[in-house]
Design an enzyme around this catalytic site. Structure first.
Site, mmCIF file in Angstrom:
data_model
loop_
_atom_site.group_PDB
_atom_site.id
_atom_site.type_symbol
_atom_site.label_atom_id
_atom_site.label_comp_id
_atom_site.label_asym_id
_atom_site.label_seq_id
_atom_site.Cartn_x
_atom_site.Cartn_y
_atom_site.Cartn_z
ATOM 1 N N ILE A 122 0.863 -1.265 -0.162
ATOM 2 C CA ILE A 122 -0.071 0.097 -0.177
ATOM 3 C C ILE A 122 0.876 1.459 -0.024
ATOM 4 O O ILE A 122 0.912 2.320 -0.712
ATOM 5 C CB ILE A 122 -0.881 -0.079 1.257
ATOM 6 C CG1 ILE A 122 -1.867 -1.158 1.078
ATOM 7 C CG2 ILE A 122 -1.777 1.307 1.366
ATOM 8 C CD1 ILE A 122 -2.623 -1.431 2.566
ATOM 9 N N THR B 271 12.860 -2.604 6.138
ATOM 10 C CA THR B 271 14.112 -3.134 5.215
ATOM 11 C C THR B 271 13.738 -2.121 3.804
ATOM 12 O O THR B 271 12.538 -1.837 3.293
ATOM 13 C CB THR B 271 13.468 -4.450 4.529
ATOM 14 O OG1 THR B 271 12.752 -5.081 5.570
ATOM 15 C CG2 THR B 271 14.614 -5.303 4.167
ATOM 16 N N ALA C 201 -2.996 3.231 8.809
ATOM 17 C CA ALA C 201 -2.695 1.931 9.266
ATOM 18 C C ALA C 201 -3.415 1.095 10.179
ATOM 19 O O ALA C 201 -4.320 0.394 9.937
ATOM 20 C CB ALA C 201 -1.172 2.050 9.640
ATOM 21 N N ARG C 202 -3.311 1.368 11.502
ATOM 22 C CA ARG C 202 -3.991 0.785 12.593
ATOM 23 C C ARG C 202 -4.160 1.965 13.717
ATOM 24 O O ARG C 202 -3.145 2.802 13.747
ATOM 25 C CB ARG C 202 -3.381 -0.337 13.260
ATOM 26 C CG ARG C 202 -4.039 -1.303 12.363
ATOM 27 C CD ARG C 202 -5.195 -2.021 12.680
ATOM 28 N NE ARG C 202 -5.552 -3.278 11.883
ATOM 29 C CZ ARG C 202 -6.007 -3.341 10.667
ATOM 30 N NH1 ARG C 202 -5.977 -2.305 9.913
ATOM 31 N NH2 ARG C 202 -6.330 -4.473 10.094
ATOM 32 N N GLU D 196 -11.017 2.010 18.471
ATOM 33 C CA GLU D 196 -12.096 2.480 17.647
ATOM 34 C C GLU D 196 -13.417 1.222 17.930
ATOM 35 O O GLU D 196 -12.759 0.252 18.156
ATOM 36 C CB GLU D 196 -11.848 2.449 16.058
ATOM 37 C CG GLU D 196 -11.300 1.146 15.592
ATOM 38 C CD GLU D 196 -10.753 1.072 14.191
ATOM 39 O OE1 GLU D 196 -9.870 2.090 13.931
ATOM 40 O OE2 GLU D 196 -10.995 0.658 13.439
ATOM 41 N N HIS E 269 -12.855 3.884 9.254
ATOM 42 C CA HIS E 269 -12.041 2.709 8.992
ATOM 43 C C HIS E 269 -12.652 2.277 7.541
ATOM 44 O O HIS E 269 -13.160 1.098 7.550
ATOM 45 C CB HIS E 269 -12.153 1.696 9.977
ATOM 46 C CG HIS E 269 -10.825 0.739 9.668
ATOM 47 N ND1 HIS E 269 -10.418 0.158 10.919
ATOM 48 C CD2 HIS E 269 -10.450 0.286 8.646
ATOM 49 C CE1 HIS E 269 -8.989 -0.771 10.524
ATOM 50 N NE2 HIS E 269 -9.222 -0.625 9.185
ATOM 51 N N ILE E 270 -12.572 3.150 6.565
ATOM 52 C CA ILE E 270 -13.279 2.930 5.249
ATOM 53 C C ILE E 270 -12.245 2.722 3.959
ATOM 54 O O ILE E 270 -12.728 2.813 3.116
ATOM 55 C CB ILE E 270 -14.546 3.636 4.890
ATOM 56 C CG1 ILE E 270 -13.942 5.290 4.820
ATOM 57 C CG2 ILE E 270 -15.496 3.612 6.202
ATOM 58 C CD1 ILE E 270 -15.018 6.228 4.447
#
Ligand code: 8YV
Length: 331
Positions: A157, A179, A238-239, A268, A286-287
């Site tokens: 992504i 990396t 990301a999260r 969330e 979160h879409i």
């Protein structure tokens, strides 16, 4: 014998129908959010489970569900699944990489542009009926084209966002990753590897795309935000937990960075009240992967994984198996 599976959340009816052709299926058509106890209860006697990014699958749950052999998720991120515990229990785990890359990268860019160009706060102003005259600096934001794009986490992504920035918006791209990319891949995108600190200092727009883990918890906190330019924007697709939301809200409120775009949040679906109070942040539930074709592709991939793992007649390998060693554990 026909395997028995549990589908934890409402998905597409034709995908459930495909599973019903092969398995005994219990499906959560009501889309209830089951408690952990409820999940364990419903998993009794099940061979496989179709999960999303939110059901926690850990050693204690696996101990309580001894028949379980396959955990197949429609999400690419699998921080909700203890893969090592699954392997130790002989439970195969699959995620859904690839199919959501471009859609999620589109949304990363959507949030970046919306934050930089102040879309949410200007729309709220208009809807409140406060737009009475044009002004030279009315919601003037920062440019995206030609600005330096910093990407934290250069997986699929991250690279797709980098391509959009470099090729579509003439942005110099810098990145940081555990990396570095192979030289030819980095060259094709025109992306330059820098330290995390240099990235935060130099980027005009920072996009966070790292998986969540103990190491990435609060990867962007008060100290990191302090390195960023006061004109910079931060995007988190990301999260929740990778960014310290309280520290970010303070930086936004005090104008230490210009704006943010957030699709994921710590804890969330609850959102930190200080973020809700900030005008210079674009907030979405979160879409990032939520285009209809992509959500269908994610669900289909999870179903295909279940079929390959649990229907011997399928005769093919699960396409996105995370722990092949789990398969030999069961023999
Ligand atoms: C999902 C995601 O929508 O794939 C991921 O890792 O974060 C999203 O695309 C979500 O996790 C589903 O629960």
């Amino acid at each position: 014998m026909t395997a028995s599976i549990l589908v934890c959340r409402r998905i597409f009816p034709d995908v459930v129908a495909r599973l019903r052709d092969r398995f005994e299926v219990e499906a959560n058509d009501a889309d209830d959010v089951w408690s952990r106890d409820e999940l364990i209860r419903r998993l009794q006697g099940k061979d496989g489970v179709f999960v999303t990014g939110t059901q926690a699958i850990d050693a204690a749950l696996l101990d309580a569900c001894p028949k379980l052999r396959a955990v197949c998720s429609l999400a690419v991120g699998y921080n909700n699944i203890d893969v090592a515990a699954c392997t130790a229990h002989g439970v195969a785990v699959t995620n859904a990489p690839g199919v959501l890359t471009e859609t999620t990268a589109d949304f990363g860019f959507t949030l970046l542009m919306a934050a930089a160009r102040r879309v949410s706060e200007s729309e709220a102003f208009l809807r409140r009926g406060e737009w009475t005259k044009w002004s030279v600096d009315l919601f003037a934001g920062s440019d995206v084209h030609g600005a330096t794009l910093g990407i934290l986490g250069m997986g699929r992504i991250g690279q797709a966002i980098a391509r959009r920035g470099a090729h579509g918006f003439a942005m110099p791209v810098i990145y940081h990753n555990r990396t570095p990319l192979p030289a030819d891949v980095a060259a094709a995108i025109g992306a330059r590897y820098v330290s995390r600190e240099a990235l935060l200092r130099e980027a005009d727009h920072v996009v966070v795309v790292v998986p969540y883990s103990a190491e990435s918890h609060h990867l962007v906190g008060a100290a990191e935000l302090a390195l960023m330019k006061p004109t910079a924007t931060l995007v988190n697709i990301a999260r929740g937990g990778v960014v310290d939301d309280a520290a970010l809200a303070a930086a936004l409120r005090e104008g230490r960075i210009a704006a943010a775009g957030l699709d994921v949040f710590e804890g969330e679906p609850a959102v930190h009240p200080d973020l809700l109070a900030c005008r210079n942040v674009v907030l979405t539930p979160h879409i990032a992967s939520a285009s209809v074709p992509t959500r269908r592709a994610m669900a289909s991939l999870a179903a295909e994984n279940l079929i390959c793992l649990l229907d011997p007649a399928a005769g093919r390998l699960a396409p996105t198996l995370l722990n092949p060693e789990a398969l030999t554990r069961r023999l």
